[in-house]
Design a protein around this motif. Structure first.
Motif, PDB file in Angstrom:
ATOM      1  N   ILE A 224      29.646  73.250  88.607  1.00 51.40           N
ATOM      2  CA  ILE A 224      29.016  72.027  88.133  1.00 51.40           C
ATOM      3  C   ILE A 224      29.705  71.679  86.817  1.00 51.40           C
ATOM      4  O   ILE A 224      29.758  72.510  85.907  1.00 51.40           O
ATOM      5  N   ILE A 225      30.246  70.467  86.743  1.00 53.51           N
ATOM      6  CA  ILE A 225      30.890  70.037  85.500  1.00 53.51           C
ATOM      7  C   ILE A 225      30.204  68.791  84.977  1.00 53.51           C
ATOM      8  O   ILE A 225      29.544  68.073  85.725  1.00 53.51           O
ATOM      9  N   GLU A 226      30.378  68.548  83.704  1.00 52.56           N
ATOM     10  CA  GLU A 226      29.757  67.405  83.052  1.00 52.56           C
ATOM     11  C   GLU A 226      30.804  66.332  82.825  1.00 52.56           C
ATOM     12  O   GLU A 226      31.885  66.612  82.308  1.00 52.56           O
ATOM     13  N   ILE A 227      30.504  65.099  83.248  1.00 53.05           N
ATOM     14  CA  ILE A 227      31.399  63.959  83.048  1.00 53.05           C
ATOM     15  C   ILE A 227      30.638  62.912  82.246  1.00 53.05           C
ATOM     16  O   ILE A 227      29.611  62.399  82.703  1.00 53.05           O
ATOM     17  N   PRO A 228      31.128  62.562  81.057  1.00 61.22           N
ATOM     18  CA  PRO A 228      30.442  61.568  80.238  1.00 61.22           C
ATOM     19  C   PRO A 228      30.396  60.189  80.903  1.00 61.22           C
ATOM     20  O   PRO A 228      31.301  59.819  81.664  1.00 61.22           O
ATOM     21  N   GLU A 229      29.364  59.451  80.610  1.00 65.36           N
ATOM     22  CA  GLU A 229      29.174  58.124  81.188  1.00 65.36           C
ATOM     23  C   GLU A 229      30.359  57.201  80.897  1.00 65.36           C
ATOM     24  O   GLU A 229      30.754  56.413  81.757  1.00 65.36           O
ATOM     25  N   ASP A 230      30.963  57.299  79.721  1.00 61.20           N
ATOM     26  CA  ASP A 230      32.064  56.397  79.391  1.00 61.20           C
ATOM     27  C   ASP A 230      33.266  56.602  80.317  1.00 61.20           C
ATOM     28  O   ASP A 230      33.997  55.662  80.621  1.00 61.20           O
ATOM     29  N   VAL A 231      33.480  57.826  80.796  1.00 65.33           N
ATOM     30  CA  VAL A 231      34.572  58.084  81.749  1.00 65.33           C
ATOM     31  C   VAL A 231      34.275  57.368  83.068  1.00 65.33           C
ATOM     32  O   VAL A 231      35.148  56.720  83.648  1.00 65.33           O
ATOM     33  N   LEU A 232      33.038  57.452  83.539  1.00 70.53           N
ATOM     34  CA  LEU A 232      32.667  56.782  84.784  1.00 70.53           C
ATOM     35  C   LEU A 232      32.721  55.264  84.639  1.00 70.53           C
ATOM     36  O   LEU A 232      33.154  54.557  85.556  1.00 70.53           O
ATOM     37  N   LYS A 233      32.316  54.744  83.490  1.00 66.76           N
ATOM     38  CA  LYS A 233      32.383  53.300  83.252  1.00 66.76           C
ATOM     39  C   LYS A 233      33.829  52.816  83.276  1.00 66.76           C
ATOM     40  O   LYS A 233      34.127  51.748  83.811  1.00 66.76           O
ATOM     41  N   PHE A 234      34.745  53.605  82.706  1.00 66.29           N
ATOM     42  CA  PHE A 234      36.157  53.246  82.707  1.00 66.29           C
ATOM     43  C   PHE A 234      36.671  53.110  84.136  1.00 66.29           C
ATOM     44  O   PHE A 234      37.332  52.142  84.487  1.00 66.29           O
ATOM     45  N   TYR A 235      36.356  54.078  84.984  1.00 65.79           N
ATOM     46  CA  TYR A 235      36.820  54.029  86.360  1.00 65.79           C
ATOM     47  C   TYR A 235      36.120  52.939  87.160  1.00 65.79           C
ATOM     48  O   TYR A 235      36.726  52.325  88.034  1.00 65.79           O
ATOM     49  N   ALA A 236      34.862  52.666  86.876  1.00 63.78           N
ATOM     50  CA  ALA A 236      34.165  51.576  87.553  1.00 63.78           C
ATOM     51  C   ALA A 236      34.813  50.244  87.192  1.00 63.78           C
ATOM     52  O   ALA A 236      35.036  49.396  88.070  1.00 63.78           O
ATOM     53  N   LEU A 237      35.160  50.058  85.937  1.00 66.93           N
ATOM     54  CA  LEU A 237      35.824  48.836  85.496  1.00 66.93           C
ATOM     55  C   LEU A 237      37.190  48.707  86.159  1.00 66.93           C
ATOM     56  O   LEU A 237      37.570  47.644  86.640  1.00 66.93           O
ATOM     57  N   ARG A 238      37.927  49.802  86.217  1.00 71.58           N
ATOM     58  CA  ARG A 238      39.252  49.794  86.854  1.00 71.58           C
ATOM     59  C   ARG A 238      39.141  49.409  88.332  1.00 71.58           C
ATOM     60  O   ARG A 238      39.908  48.600  88.830  1.00 71.58           O
ATOM     61  N   TYR A 239      38.172  50.001  89.023  1.00 70.64           N
ATOM     62  CA  TYR A 239      37.979  49.688  90.437  1.00 70.64           C
ATOM     63  C   TYR A 239      37.617  48.216  90.611  1.00 70.64           C
ATOM     64  O   TYR A 239      38.138  47.532  91.491  1.00 70.64           O
ATOM     65  N   HIS A 240      36.751  47.719  89.777  1.00 70.98           N
ATOM     66  CA  HIS A 240      36.323  46.325  89.824  1.00 70.98           C
ATOM     67  C   HIS A 240      37.525  45.394  89.618  1.00 70.98           C
ATOM     68  O   HIS A 240      37.689  44.421  90.342  1.00 70.98           O
ATOM     69  N   GLU A 241      38.388  45.727  88.655  1.00 69.04           N
ATOM     70  CA  GLU A 241      39.576  44.900  88.374  1.00 69.04           C
ATOM     71  C   GLU A 241      40.569  44.965  89.532  1.00 69.04           C
ATOM     72  O   GLU A 241      41.160  43.957  89.899  1.00 69.04           O
ATOM     73  N   GLU A 242      40.758  46.153  90.122  1.00 72.19           N
ATOM     74  CA  GLU A 242      41.689  46.288  91.252  1.00 72.19           C
ATOM     75  C   GLU A 242      41.199  45.524  92.475  1.00 72.19           C
ATOM     76  O   GLU A 242      41.994  45.031  93.263  1.00 72.19           O
ATOM     77  N   ALA A 243      39.893  45.435  92.630  1.00 74.75           N
ATOM     78  CA  ALA A 243      39.319  44.722  93.765  1.00 74.75           C
ATOM     79  C   ALA A 243      39.400  43.201  93.575  1.00 74.75           C
ATOM     80  O   ALA A 243      39.112  42.437  94.498  1.00 74.75           O
ATOM     81  N   GLY A 244      39.778  42.774  92.372  1.00 78.15           N
ATOM     82  CA  GLY A 244      39.915  41.351  92.100  1.00 78.15           C
ATOM     83  C   GLY A 244      38.610  40.632  91.859  1.00 78.15           C
ATOM     84  O   GLY A 244      38.513  39.444  92.037  1.00 78.15           O
ATOM     85  N   ASN A 245      37.597  41.395  91.464  1.00 76.60           N
ATOM     86  CA  ASN A 245      36.285  40.775  91.208  1.00 76.60           C
ATOM     87  C   ASN A 245      36.093  40.466  89.749  1.00 76.60           C
ATOM     88  O   ASN A 245      36.547  41.058  88.886  1.00 76.60           O
TER      89      ASN A 245
END
Length: 64
Positions: free
Chosen positions: A43-64
């Motif tokens: 079990i590892i800990e991932i800070p929320e800001d890391v997940l937000k960064f990847y969510a933003l990247r995915y959103h931008e790649e999807a063209g939304n």
């Protein structure tokens, strides 16, 4: 791998996966809340800001 914690996108042609690097959770209460961890897993800990960064990247790649 680079600095921790990090989420790495793999370069697979058959599916999109991620590799997580983070600090191993050792807090007894958290481990109790999660329950049994299978051999070979952690079990590892991932800070929320890391997940937000990847969510933003995915959103931008999807063209939304």
């Amino acid at each position: 791998m680079g600095n921790s914690p990090t989420l790495f996108a793999t370069d697979r042609s058959d599916r999109k996966t991620y590799i997580a690097q983070g600090r191993v959770v050792t807090d007894p209460q958290t481990l109790s809340d999660v329950g049994p961890v299978p051999d070979g897993e952690a079990i590892i800990e991932i800070p929320e800001d890391v997940l937000k960064f990847y969510a933003l990247r995915y959103h931008e790649e999807a063209g939304n």
